[in-house]
Design an enzyme around this catalytic site. Sequence first.
Site, PDB file in Angstrom:
ATOM      1  N   ASP A   1       0.949  -0.038  13.886  1.00  0.00           N
ATOM      2  CA  ASP A   1       1.590   1.064  14.361  1.00  0.00           C
ATOM      3  C   ASP A   1       1.854   0.818  15.892  1.00  0.00           C
ATOM      4  OD1 ASP A   1      -2.046   1.661  13.995  1.00  0.00           O
ATOM      5  OD2 ASP A   1      -1.109   1.465  16.158  1.00  0.00           O
TER       6      ASP A   1
ATOM      7  N   SER B   1      -7.277  -2.392   8.861  1.00  0.00           N
ATOM      8  CA  SER B   1      -7.663  -1.288   7.878  1.00  0.00           C
ATOM      9  C   SER B   1      -9.133  -1.717   7.365  1.00  0.00           C
ATOM     10  CB  SER B   1      -6.876  -0.960   6.801  1.00  0.00           C
ATOM     11  OG  SER B   1      -6.289  -2.200   6.030  1.00  0.00           O
TER      12      SER B   1
ATOM     13  N   GLN C   1       0.827  -1.159   0.063  1.00  0.00           N
ATOM     14  CA  GLN C   1       0.053   0.067  -0.046  1.00  0.00           C
ATOM     15  C   GLN C   1       0.816   1.245  -0.187  1.00  0.00           C
ATOM     16  OE1 GLN C   1      -2.434  -0.826   3.484  1.00  0.00           O
ATOM     17  NE2 GLN C   1      -0.160  -1.586   4.452  1.00  0.00           N
TER      18      GLN C   1
ATOM     19  N   ASP D   1      -7.016  -5.564  14.356  1.00  0.00           N
ATOM     20  CA  ASP D   1      -6.831  -4.212  14.464  1.00  0.00           C
ATOM     21  C   ASP D   1      -6.342  -3.997  13.059  1.00  0.00           C
ATOM     22  OD1 ASP D   1      -4.179  -1.629  15.378  1.00  0.00           O
ATOM     23  OD2 ASP D   1      -6.269  -1.715  14.017  1.00  0.00           O
TER      24      ASP D   1
ATOM     25  N   TYR E   1      -9.681   4.782  19.474  1.00  0.00           N
ATOM     26  CA  TYR E   1      -9.705   3.555  19.120  1.00  0.00           C
ATOM     27  C   TYR E   1      -8.957   2.341  19.770  1.00  0.00           C
ATOM     28  CZ  TYR E   1      -9.122   0.287  15.210  1.00  0.00           C
ATOM     29  OH  TYR E   1      -9.132  -0.981  14.530  1.00  0.00           O
TER      30      TYR E   1
HETATM   31  N1  LIG Z   1      -4.547   0.867  14.463  1.00  0.00           N
HETATM   32  C1  LIG Z   1      -4.875   1.969  13.476  1.00  0.00           C
HETATM   33  C2  LIG Z   1      -6.531   1.697  13.331  1.00  0.00           C
HETATM   34  C3  LIG Z   1      -6.887   1.136  11.901  1.00  0.00           C
HETATM   35  N2  LIG Z   1      -8.280   1.083  11.874  1.00  0.00           N
HETATM   36  C4  LIG Z   1      -9.058   1.443  10.594  1.00  0.00           C
HETATM   37  C5  LIG Z   1      -8.311   2.490   9.817  1.00  0.00           C
HETATM   38  C6  LIG Z   1      -9.081   2.876   8.775  1.00  0.00           C
HETATM   39  C7  LIG Z   1     -10.517   3.318   9.214  1.00  0.00           C
HETATM   40  N3  LIG Z   1     -11.406   3.411   7.999  1.00  0.00           N
HETATM   41  C8  LIG Z   1     -11.251   2.176   9.993  1.00  0.00           C
HETATM   42  C9  LIG Z   1     -10.351   2.039  11.203  1.00  0.00           C
END
Ligand SMILES: NCCCN[C@H]1CC[C@H](N)CC1
Length: 292
Positions: free
Chosen positions: A89, A161, A34, A159, A64
């Site tokens: 991360d 994306s 990516q 966790d 989050y």
């Molecule tokens: N640890 C990073 C959080 C990643 N979580 C997602 C990232 C993209 C967003 N559209 C939804 C949550």
Amino acid sequence: VIPGWFSEISPMWPGEAHSLKVEKILFQGKSDYQNVMVFQSSTYGKVLVLDGVIQLTERDECAYQEMITHLPLCSIPNPKKVLVIGGGDGGVLREVSRHSSIEQIDICEIDKMVVDVSKQFFPSVAVGFEDPRVNLHIGDGVAFLKNAPEGTYDAVIVDSSDPIGPAQELFEKPFFESVAKALRPGGVVSTQAESIWLHMHIIEDIVANCRQIFKGSVNYAWTTVPTYPSGMIGFMLCSTEGPPVDFKHPVNPIDADDSHSKSRGPLKFYNSEIHTAAFCLPTFAKKVVDSK
Ligand SMILES: NCCCN[C@H]1CC[C@H](N)CC1
């Protein structure tokens, strides 16, 4: 992207886009999976962007990372072994390491560039990698779980994306089945489960799959994250058959005063009341989650 405004445009949320004022672009790269970008925003600190989608900002990442982690871990009495899928991360690792009962934290992140970029630009998030209990695996979480021995983990935290790009498989039934297999009886899973304002259809499918696979309990919880699309994000909280798990009443509370060390800093968002409140849903969402 030019110094001005960054707008998060995606087919995942047609017709709308959250924007942040850009002070300076700090990093731009392309990994095997990516596009990776970091910019200094005017009001949300540094921002991590993958394929044009905001993953975290320094100002609101606590909401989050704390909720996706403590909703499951505070719902079981004595978590010892935890697996994180994604989470490159390091923020979820930072939160998992607050639990002193934990002995082993495995993490499987597919993109090494995310780990390296987080360590360079987001030290308060990547601090999670410093915990000696952490075992980092760079690879595909689907394969990792296929090879995980049955009943290994007390908790799995996904966790991810969004289901466009590398994380697509993490929203599909075979993956949930492999998570259930890797969990002990009465083990718990917490997954990133999008927004009830934007993705009710995706949530409907996930709930239906989870009901077939997780024979303990299946719940949906949510939190507010100003820089995520629609300003909120939800989580699936499920348990496998075995000792019952009542997600709505934390048996293993972790509150602001304990659990923090100088490197991690204190909890900023999670507490036992917001834990219980997170499972209260508006009627249009309740209908879908409770009926599937
Ligand atoms: N640890 C990073 C959080 C990643 N979580 C997602 C990232 C993209 C967003 N559209 C939804 C949550």
